[in-house]
Design a protein around this motif. Structure first.
Motif, PDB file in Angstrom:
ATOM      1  N   LYS A   1      73.031  28.936   4.803  1.00  0.00           N
ATOM      2  CA  LYS A   1      74.405  29.427   4.873  1.00  0.00           C
ATOM      3  C   LYS A   1      74.533  30.793   5.548  1.00  0.00           C
ATOM      4  CE  LYS A   1      75.945  26.910   0.765  1.00  0.00           C
ATOM      5  NZ  LYS A   1      76.579  27.017  -0.587  1.00  0.00           N
ATOM      6  N   GLN A   2      73.427  31.514   5.660  1.00  0.00           N
ATOM      7  CA  GLN A   2      73.508  32.868   6.200  1.00  0.00           C
ATOM      8  C   GLN A   2      73.668  32.814   7.723  1.00  0.00           C
ATOM      9  OE1 GLN A   2      70.533  35.425   4.608  1.00  0.00           O
ATOM     10  NE2 GLN A   2      71.151  37.230   5.794  1.00  0.00           N
ATOM     11  N   GLU A   3      74.732  33.411   8.222  1.00  0.00           N
ATOM     12  CA  GLU A   3      75.031  33.356   9.653  1.00  0.00           C
ATOM     13  C   GLU A   3      74.439  34.557  10.387  1.00  0.00           C
ATOM     14  OE1 GLU A   3      79.061  32.661  10.625  1.00  0.00           O
ATOM     15  OE2 GLU A   3      79.161  30.736   9.568  1.00  0.00           O
ATOM     16  N   LEU A   4      74.090  34.316  11.660  1.00  0.00           N
ATOM     17  CA  LEU A   4      73.549  35.375  12.512  1.00  0.00           C
ATOM     18  C   LEU A   4      74.505  35.554  13.691  1.00  0.00           C
ATOM     19  CD1 LEU A   4      70.857  37.108  12.884  1.00  0.00           C
ATOM     20  CD2 LEU A   4      70.291  35.443  14.634  1.00  0.00           C
ATOM     21  N   HIS A   5      75.153  36.685  13.771  1.00  0.00           N
ATOM     22  CA  HIS A   5      76.135  36.920  14.831  1.00  0.00           C
ATOM     23  C   HIS A   5      75.536  37.658  16.027  1.00  0.00           C
ATOM     24  CE1 HIS A   5      79.253  35.436  12.188  1.00  0.00           C
ATOM     25  NE2 HIS A   5      78.839  36.260  11.241  1.00  0.00           N
ATOM     26  N   GLU A   6      74.343  38.216  15.837  1.00  0.00           N
ATOM     27  CA  GLU A   6      73.674  38.917  16.935  1.00  0.00           C
ATOM     28  C   GLU A   6      72.181  39.006  16.619  1.00  0.00           C
ATOM     29  OE1 GLU A   6      73.713  43.270  19.227  1.00  0.00           O
ATOM     30  OE2 GLU A   6      75.045  42.870  17.527  1.00  0.00           O
ATOM     31  N   PHE A   7      71.371  38.703  17.623  1.00  0.00           N
ATOM     32  CA  PHE A   7      69.924  38.855  17.464  1.00  0.00           C
ATOM     33  C   PHE A   7      69.578  40.321  17.706  1.00  0.00           C
ATOM     34  CE2 PHE A   7      65.672  38.594  19.707  1.00  0.00           C
ATOM     35  CZ  PHE A   7      64.937  38.524  18.532  1.00  0.00           C
ATOM     36  N   LYS A   8      68.997  40.975  16.693  1.00  0.00           N
ATOM     37  CA  LYS A   8      68.821  42.433  16.763  1.00  0.00           C
ATOM     38  C   LYS A   8      67.370  42.905  16.842  1.00  0.00           C
ATOM     39  CE  LYS A   8      73.064  43.370  14.128  1.00  0.00           C
ATOM     40  NZ  LYS A   8      73.622  44.011  12.913  1.00  0.00           N
ATOM     41  N   ASN A   9      66.436  42.115  16.309  1.00  0.00           N
ATOM     42  CA  ASN A   9      65.108  42.688  16.144  1.00  0.00           C
ATOM     43  C   ASN A   9      63.980  41.781  16.653  1.00  0.00           C
ATOM     44  OD1 ASN A   9      63.035  44.358  15.381  1.00  0.00           O
ATOM     45  ND2 ASN A   9      63.287  44.055  13.174  1.00  0.00           N
ATOM     46  N   LYS A  10      63.637  40.735  15.895  1.00  0.00           N
ATOM     47  CA  LYS A  10      62.477  39.934  16.291  1.00  0.00           C
ATOM     48  C   LYS A  10      62.531  38.544  15.651  1.00  0.00           C
ATOM     49  CE  LYS A  10      59.697  41.919  12.530  1.00  0.00           C
ATOM     50  NZ  LYS A  10      58.475  42.672  12.180  1.00  0.00           N
ATOM     51  N   ILE A  11      61.778  37.612  16.274  1.00  0.00           N
ATOM     52  CA  ILE A  11      61.558  36.276  15.731  1.00  0.00           C
ATOM     53  C   ILE A  11      60.071  36.159  15.431  1.00  0.00           C
ATOM     54  CG2 ILE A  11      61.813  33.796  16.093  1.00  0.00           C
ATOM     55  CD1 ILE A  11      63.807  34.409  18.307  1.00  0.00           C
ATOM     56  N   GLU A  12      59.740  35.691  14.230  1.00  0.00           N
ATOM     57  CA  GLU A  12      58.341  35.598  13.833  1.00  0.00           C
ATOM     58  C   GLU A  12      57.987  34.164  13.436  1.00  0.00           C
ATOM     59  OE1 GLU A  12      57.158  39.171  11.203  1.00  0.00           O
ATOM     60  OE2 GLU A  12      59.342  38.949  10.921  1.00  0.00           O
TER      61      GLU A  12
END
Length: 601
Positions: free
Chosen positions: A350-361
């Motif tokens: 349910k948690q939405e992401l409106h902008e990618f800010k840091n990193k993908i792991e």
């Protein structure tokens, strides 16, 4: 309670399926059908007073109406005296009201039908929208295509025939009810004969349903062949395989023809034998009742008036029910397809992401496809605004790894974190809104250049400016300007009039038009000539620091300026480093570079 549910599931499965979409509308439809039958029955009942007047009687005796006396009492209570004129007028009133109800019945059936069509199509589309990508690639494309197109039409036919059969059944029950009120003995005998005659057709019904389901399976296979026929037409034509492949289509067409013929023969047999069989039953009962049981013929003939209506509707109901069975296989298939899609629903948080800010792991990530391990023990972090390239032999897992980063596949085990949010807790769609994806096979829609690039955005001055910037960055500005209708030029089906490079550049322009944080290029420049590739590569390099860019490439010249290059081997990360660093550390990578340099000489 469980036994009741099992009973309903076994005998009313089709009704519950339709009820799931229509709810109260079904009962309104049935109530209107009942009203039509009652009004028609009341109109026919007016023949009873007329028959009493045959002997020049000027009035009607309520007692002579038998069990239908309530009708005469009701008319009298309204202050209407029964004579020839009033009886004829009442007959006209009942049939006029029946005509109005019959019209509304047809009108309401059409409106309910259209509502059902809309709901079933929307559920199919929404189901596919929510289907996981892994389930989609494992699915039968022919089945999906057939379910969205031809099967919907057949399900609608099933809907029409099912409810027409129910309406006719209601009419049969109403007329039988009137017939019982007039002469119960005659009605019982005819009902027994009619029931026995119906048993004759049970095997036909079973064979028709079986043939219908087989027809659906054959149609699924045929649709799959058609999709491949169209998609691979150029190759088939150029290699003379077109006619050889067509033989598979011919075989599928013959199978469908044979099944359709079987259904037609069964339906024709039912239609041809139904009326003679029913007439034999009626004549036998009349003979039995008048010559053996000694009943008077008069009441039998009045009862027969209702039975004629009942039997006519019964014959129509049997024919309509067989027509329903002829397409019921599609109904069964649609239920199975919808259930399959439902079970393939993508699990999303349910948690939405409106902008990618840091990193993908990716942490200890593993992924399998059809029980085959594709990626094993992957540990990799992608930081915001860096360019990361993925190289390796075909089948090394490059594209699959990028698909994991784009959220297309869930992990079998391990963890994926986007800005610290676990994939299982993330609304994947909100994350994918921040991604631009350019594939090796360009995606071209049968529409204008502008709509292909902007994805049908309104042609406002702001959007037009964004369009111009995107086509310039994709090095396709000159192509657009030489078209007769400029950006409003149609590209045709699959971009049939475009070269491979032009298709790819249109696809690149589309992603550059979007408001994204992450840009994925999966062999995106593979179809371009060296000059165009260099122009696009320069533009991609100019995006460095503004976007997070993931590149899958065989042509190594496109990744020289990447921050990091991930070298893949048999589903594992073999080495990570800059271009020149990998040349010194990975002999295989060095050979790839040397070979491609030789090819350019």
């Amino acid at each position: 309670m469980n036994k009741i549910k099992q009973l309903i599931s076994r005998h009313f499965t089709n009704f519950t399926f339709f009820f799931g979409y229509l709810r109260y509308r079904i009962f309104i439809l049935l109530a209107i059908s009942l009203a039509v039958g009652l009004l028609d029955g009341f109109g026919l009942a007016m023949f009873l007073p007329l028959l009493q007047m045959v002997n020049n009687s000027s009035s009607v005796s309520p007692e002579a109406m038998g069990n239908l006396r309530f009708l005469v009492d009701f008319i009298s209570a309204m202050g209407v005296s029964l004579n020839l004129v009033s009886v004829l007028l009442m007959m006209c009133v009942f049939f006029i009201l029946k005509g109005i109800a019959y019209f509304y019945q047809g009108y309401y059936l059409v409106s309910v039908q259209q509502y059902f069509i809309r709901q079933i199509r929307l559920q199919n589309i929404n189901g596919l929208n929510n289907m996981s990508y892994k389930s989609f690639v494992l699915s039968d494309i022919g089945q999906i295509q057939n379910s969205l197109t031809g099967e919907v039409d057949r399900v609608v036919k099933a809907f029409d025939n099912y409810f027409v059969a129910i309406q006719l059944g209601i009419m049969v029950m109403v007329y039988m009810g009137f017939a019982f009120l007039i002469d119960a003995q005659f009605a019982i005998l005819v009902s027994i004969g009619g029931g026995l005659s119906n048993l004759v057709y049970q095997k036909i019904y079973k064979n028709t349903h079986g043939a219908s389901y087989k027809l659906t399976i054959d149609n699924n296979f045929f649709q799959g062949l058609i999709i491949q026929y169209i998609t691979n037409f150029k190759y088939l034509k150029a290699t003379s395989y077109l006619y050889k492949y067509s033989s598979k289509l011919h075989e599928a067409i013959i199978k469908i023809e044979k099944t359709n013929t079987k259904i037609g023969v069964l339906t024709a047999f039912l239609s041809g034998t139904r009326e003679p069989l029913i007439i034999i039953v009626v004549t036998f009962v009349i003979f039995l009742q008048t010559n053996v049981l000694g009943s008077p013929l008069g009441p039998i003939l009045i009862s027969l008036l209702f039975f004629y209506r009942a039997l006519s509707n019964l014959m129509s109901m049997q024919g309509t029910w067989n027509l329903f069975l002829a397409v019921s296989g599609s109904l069964t298939h649609m239920k199975q397809f919808l259930e399959k899609v439902r079970k393939s629903h993508e699990v999303s948080g349910k948690q939405e992401l409106h902008e990618f800010k840091n990193k993908i792991e990716l942490i200890n990530a593993n992924f399998s496809y059809k029980e085959k391990l594709i990626l094993e023990d992957i540990n990799l972090t992608i930081f915001k605004n860096e360019i990361v390239a993925f190289v390796g032999e075909s089948g090394s897992g490059k594209t699959t790894l990028v698909n994991l980063f784009s959220g297309l596949f869930p992990l079998d085990n391990g963890k994926m974190l986007i800005d610290g949010i676990g994939r299982e807790n993330l609304n994947v769609t909100s994350f994918q809104n921040r991604i631009g994806y350019i594939t090796q096979d360009p995606v071209i829609f049968n529409d204008t250049i502008f709509n292909n690039v902007t994805f049908w955005a309104e042609p406002t001055p702001e959007n037009k400016q964004r369009f111009d910037n995107a086509v310039r960055k994709a090095s396709i500005e000159d192509f657009v300007n030489i078209q007769t209708d400029k950006e409003n030029s149609l590209l045709g089906h699959y971009g049939v009039n475009l070269s491979g490079g032009q298709k790819q550049r249109i696809s690149i322009a589309r992603e550059l038009y979007k408001d994204i944080d992450i840009l994925i290029l999966d062999e995106a420049t593979s179809a371009l000539d060296s000059e165009t590739e260099k122009a696009i590569q320069d533009n991609i390099d100019s995006l460095k620091g503004y976007y997070t860019i993931l590149i899958v490439a065989h042509r190594l010249s496109t990744i020289k300026n990447a921050n990091r290059i991930v070298f893949m081997n048999e589903g594992k990360i073999s080495q990570i480093g800059a271009f020149n660093e990998l040349i010194t550390k990975v002999p295989h990578f060095k050979r790839m570079v040397e070979l491609q340099d030789l090819q350019k000489q």
